[in-house]
Design a protein around this motif. Structure first.
Motif, PDB file in Angstrom:
ATOM      1  N   GLN A 341      33.438  29.206  32.764  1.00 31.04           N
ATOM      2  CA  GLN A 341      33.612  28.022  32.261  1.00 31.04           C
ATOM      3  C   GLN A 341      35.048  27.342  32.736  1.00 31.04           C
ATOM      4  N   GLU A 342      35.124  25.933  32.226  1.00 27.92           N
ATOM      5  CA  GLU A 342      36.207  25.321  32.822  1.00 27.92           C
ATOM      6  C   GLU A 342      37.645  25.613  32.499  1.00 27.92           C
ATOM      7  N   ASN A 343      37.621  25.913  31.258  1.00 23.50           N
ATOM      8  CA  ASN A 343      38.769  26.489  30.440  1.00 23.50           C
ATOM      9  C   ASN A 343      39.182  27.806  30.384  1.00 23.50           C
ATOM     10  N   TRP A 344      39.161  28.431  31.423  1.00 24.30           N
ATOM     11  CA  TRP A 344      39.213  29.846  31.191  1.00 24.30           C
ATOM     12  C   TRP A 344      40.561  30.255  30.919  1.00 24.30           C
ATOM     13  N   ALA A 345      41.595  29.640  31.568  1.00 23.13           N
ATOM     14  CA  ALA A 345      42.851  29.913  31.230  1.00 23.13           C
ATOM     15  C   ALA A 345      43.448  29.926  29.525  1.00 23.13           C
ATOM     16  N   PRO A 346      43.013  28.866  28.944  1.00 22.10           N
ATOM     17  CA  PRO A 346      43.432  29.136  27.364  1.00 22.10           C
ATOM     18  C   PRO A 346      42.587  30.244  26.689  1.00 22.10           C
ATOM     19  N   THR A 347      41.311  30.507  27.413  1.00 17.07           N
ATOM     20  CA  THR A 347      40.701  31.885  26.869  1.00 17.07           C
ATOM     21  C   THR A 347      41.433  33.252  26.926  1.00 17.07           C
TER      22      THR A 347
END
Length: 818
Positions: A341-347
């Protein structure tokens, strides 16, 4: 799109008129399940071996192993995992794994120590509740942050029932695993520190709370409205019935059978089958099968019965079936749901933040109890340790589709992260193994007679305790020269960590041995306590204290070192790994005891003595005879110092026999001084050792012998190794009750180098090994002594910084050793 695998699958009826309607189950079902079980067992044990140096628990190793296998077998879209886990065989492996989980929960209830929870100190209670309340408050915010930052791409989507998922998400964050935490603290040698005891008690409270939380939250997370309320109420009524009606009847029957020791296999099986009955009832009521299993274990009698059940079934239930459950949970973790998924860093940030709530809670409480921020942080980090309950909540959230694949994976990774980082971070903060690298020189030779002699006496059973009391009495405690004895009961940590620790860490002193329903180790501890208390009562100048250490035998020597350092002892007494038989021969008790003795002698924080007991008897008898064989070196000087103390006891006759070696000394290779961790090591040559020997023997003869007719001194010349044993046999003709000898470090003698090649017990040295051999044909007991630091002298510290102290409060010194 959703990526859930179907819960049910179509099973065609091949031969309706036969018993096995789906075909030949022997040929189709059993090979698949046998392959799966063998694969899981091998991989699980391999992961346990790999994670062992990192002090990780077995349970976490199972889950991580399953996650790694999932990634390896599914790499680049390969279908090896589907071949190993075919759809038609999933139901079989799940049934087995759930049986293992059910029995694991039963053992957890059977071994839970509710007394420790009810009598917990105020500090531990507040720490536990802070570790629960803060996650309850912050958990929903973290769940909201996760949903807001997660992008539903790559075929992965989030769950629709947000409230149910949020409840279960928050409940998982509040959980602390007492068994895994006890294992970690034991591995890090922090179990018996103030931090360890506070953390363990708080973990027991939190673990107890987790079960009640599970009973209440699980139905609401899995069901809607009235169904959840009815499920909770009916479960509570069932629990009340169990503890008011079933509990008294079962306790009466089981305790009577246990006291009479009349259990047979069929009777025991009938009692254990109650696990299945209670598990079925709570599962039918809508809670979960593990609740019934846990409650059934909780209401059964503990003590002897718990020991009996766990000893015969723990390996199969918790060691074989339960790992299948947790390994399968690891297989369900999907890394694709995170990094595709695109927002893997916030996860990933959310995964890290999952550890924060408990840490904030314990730091907050630490201010009110005057704890250091470092200790508050460590408490929170330790209470983040997750275990069975958290994983069960996760797994059921997946099974009931409360969690999506992404939520399940995110929370699973958070649990694994916060549990995996605990041992290395705590080890980095407290560095327990560095405590003994630099310490004051603690020897009896350097101890003044008017200073209290502090001895750590290690025992495994009551028989060891009795023999230790006899040798301790020879040290002649008086009001001028008092003695403080610490009786240390060594208990092996095997299998069920939580049960053993809970049973021993808060074991009350002064409990009467006649108390019923005690485990074997509890009864042993009470017997040992009574023996040491009787010794303290017999001598006005003796203070005694009975302690216990529960640890793995492989590392228990580190606990002995810690305890000796904490109690500032001058001598550690260890029992020999052999005991005297009725025929008068020494028989091996346990080879492991020998390894413990050898490990304890390495880097011990004070002098060490190994006692070979041939029924020494009481020192109060007339003419108690001691022979001290002196060859030379720091160990012999320490042994002579101990013999001198014993010689002050009325009725003791001491004979000091010195062997003068007339051979040329073996050249000792020297090297330039080497800096190692701030300590300067050098080599003391044989000439210096001889000077120290002459000085100390001369001092002994001057101060001890001139005014004492009960002490004799004689010298014998020794030319070759062939002269040693005949000389010792000649000495033995005079008879004695006790030999005191040095281990023999720093002897640069070819005579003893040659004899050392024939040693069976190297921890006793050459002379000690000869005296402990049945071939020597002596009835006397033997005390072998090793001096702390091998007779090293205190030198100037590197950079002339003697006055400085390291962070744990111990003075930094440097010393010379051979």
């Amino acid at each position: 799109m959703e990526t859930y695998k179907p819960v049910c699958y179509f099973v065609p009826s091949i031969e309706p008129n036969r018993f096995w309607q789906t075909g030949d189950i022997i040929k189709e079902e059993l090979p698949a399940i046998a392959l799966q079980m063998a694969f899981i067992t091998i991989i699980s044990r391999l992961c346990c071996w790999m994670f062992r140096p990192l002090h990780q628990s077995l349970l976490i190793s199972y889950v991580v192993g399953g996650a790694f296998i999932k990634m390896a077998l599914s790499y680049n879209g390969s279908n090896y995992l589907d071949q190993l886990y075919p759809m038609f065989g999933m139901i079989n492996i799940n049934v087995l794994s759930n049986f293992g989980l059910m029995y694991h929960s039963f053992l957890s209830g059977l071994e839970m120590n509710m007394k420790s929870v009810l009598h917990a100190q105020k500090k531990a209670i507040n720490v536990a509740f802070a570790g629960i309340i803060f996650p309850l408050v912050i958990g929903p915010a973290l769940y909201g942050l996760f949903r807001k930052t997660y992008t539903e791409t790559g075929g992965f989507s989030l769950e629709k029932r947000e409230l149910n998922a949020c409840v279960l998400w928050t409940a998982v964050l509040t959980v602390t695993s007492f068994p895994i935490l006890a294992h970690i603290l034991s591995e890090l040698k922090l179990l018996y520190t103030g931090l360890g005891k506070t953390t363990l008690t708080a973990a027991m409270i939190s673990d107890t709370y987790s079960w009640f939380l599970f009973i209440v939250c699980f139905p609401f997370a899995m069901n809607h409205g009235d169904k959840a309320i009815y499920s909770v109420l009916s479960t509570v009524l069932f629990l009340v019935f169990c503890f008011t009606v079933v509990h008294p009847v079962l306790c009466y029957y089981i305790e009577r059978k246990t006291d009479q020791d009349s259990w047979d296999d069929s009777q025991l099986l009938c009692v254990v089958m109650g696990v299945v009955v209670c598990a079925f009832i709570t599962d039918f009521l809508g809670t979960h099968s593990i609740v019934g299993a846990f409650v059934y274990g909780l209401m059964l009698p503990h003590g002897k019965f718990a020991d009996l059940v766990t000893s015969i079934s723990d390996d199969f239930g918790s060691g074989f079936l339960a790992p299948i459950y947790f390994f399968n949970l690891g297989i369900r973790i999907s890394m694709n749901s995170i990094y595709l998924q695109e927002n893997w860093a916030p996860t990933l940030i959310v995964i890290v933040l999952l550890s924060v709530p408990k840490i904030l809670g314990t730091i907050f409480v630490s201010f009110f109890f005057g704890l250091r921020t470092q200790d508050g942080f460590a408490l929170g980090l330790l209470l983040n340790t997750k275990g069975v309950m958290a994983l069960i909540m996760l797994n059921n959230g997946w099974d009931r589709k409360v969690f999506s694949e992404a939520t399940f994976t995110t929370l699973s990774l958070g649990i694994l992260l916060m549990t995996l980082i605990v041992p290395p971070v705590i080890n980095l903060i407290y560095k327990p193994r560095r405590r003994f690298e630099q310490n004051k020189l603690k020897t009896i030779q350097k101890l003044r007679n008017d200073v209290e002699l502090r001895i750590l006496a290690c025992v495994y059973n009551a028989r060891n305790a009795k023999s230790m009391i006899n040798i301790l009495a020879t040290f002649n405690p008086t009001r001028i020269s008092p003695m403080h004895v610490f009786g240390l009961h060594l208990v092996e940590l095997t299998g069920r960590t939580a049960a053993i620790v809970a049973a021993h860490i808060d074991m009350p002193t002064g409990v009467q041995a006649a108390e019923q329903n005690l485990t074997r180790t509890q009864a042993e501890l009470i017997s040992i306590t009574n023996i040491f208390e009787a010794f303290g009562d017999a001598y006005d100048a003796v203070r005694e204290e009975t302690l216990n250490i529960v640890s793995s035998y492989e590392t228990i020597h580190e606990d002995i070192h810690h305890m000796a350092n904490e109690k500032h002892t001058s001598l550690i007494l260890l029992p020999f790994h052999k005991h005297i038989t009725v025929e008068g021969y020494l028989e091996t008790t346990s080879e492991v005891y020998q390894e413990i003795n050898q490990n304890t002698m390495i880097e011990a924080p004070c002098s060490v003595g190994i006692f070979v007991d041939r029924e020494i008897g009481s020192v109060s008898k007339i003419n108690f005879r001691i022979n001290m064989l002196f060859v030379g070196g720091p160990d012999d000087r320490e042994a002579l110092a101990i013999a001198a103390r014993m010689a002050e006891h009325p009725g003791v006759r001491l004979s000091v026999v010195r062997m003068l070696l007339l051979e040329d000394p073996v050249e000792v290779e020297t090297s330039s001084p080497v800096e190692t961790q701030g300590v300067l090591y050098d080599v003391i040559d044989s000439k210096k050792q001889k000077e120290l020997d002459e000085e100390y023997v001369s001092s002994f003869r001057l101060t001890q012998m001139n005014n004492d007719d009960f002490i004799s001194y004689v010298e014998f010349d020794v030319l070759t190794d062939d002269d040693v044993i005949p000389l010792m046999k000649e000495i033995e003709k005079g008879g004695c009750d006790l030999y005191i000898v040095g281990k023999g470090n720093c002897r640069s003698s070819k005579i003893f180098s040659n004899l050392g090649e024939w040693c069976d017990c190297t921890e006793l040295g050459v002379i000690g090994d000869i005296l402990a051999s049945d071939n020597f044909n002596t009835k006397a007991s033997v005390l072998v002594v090793q001096q702390y630091g091998y007779g090293g002298n205190v030198l100037e510290k590197q950079n002339n910084n003697n006055a400085n102290t390291i962070s744990d409060g111990f003075e930094s010194i440097a010393m010379k050793t051979i």
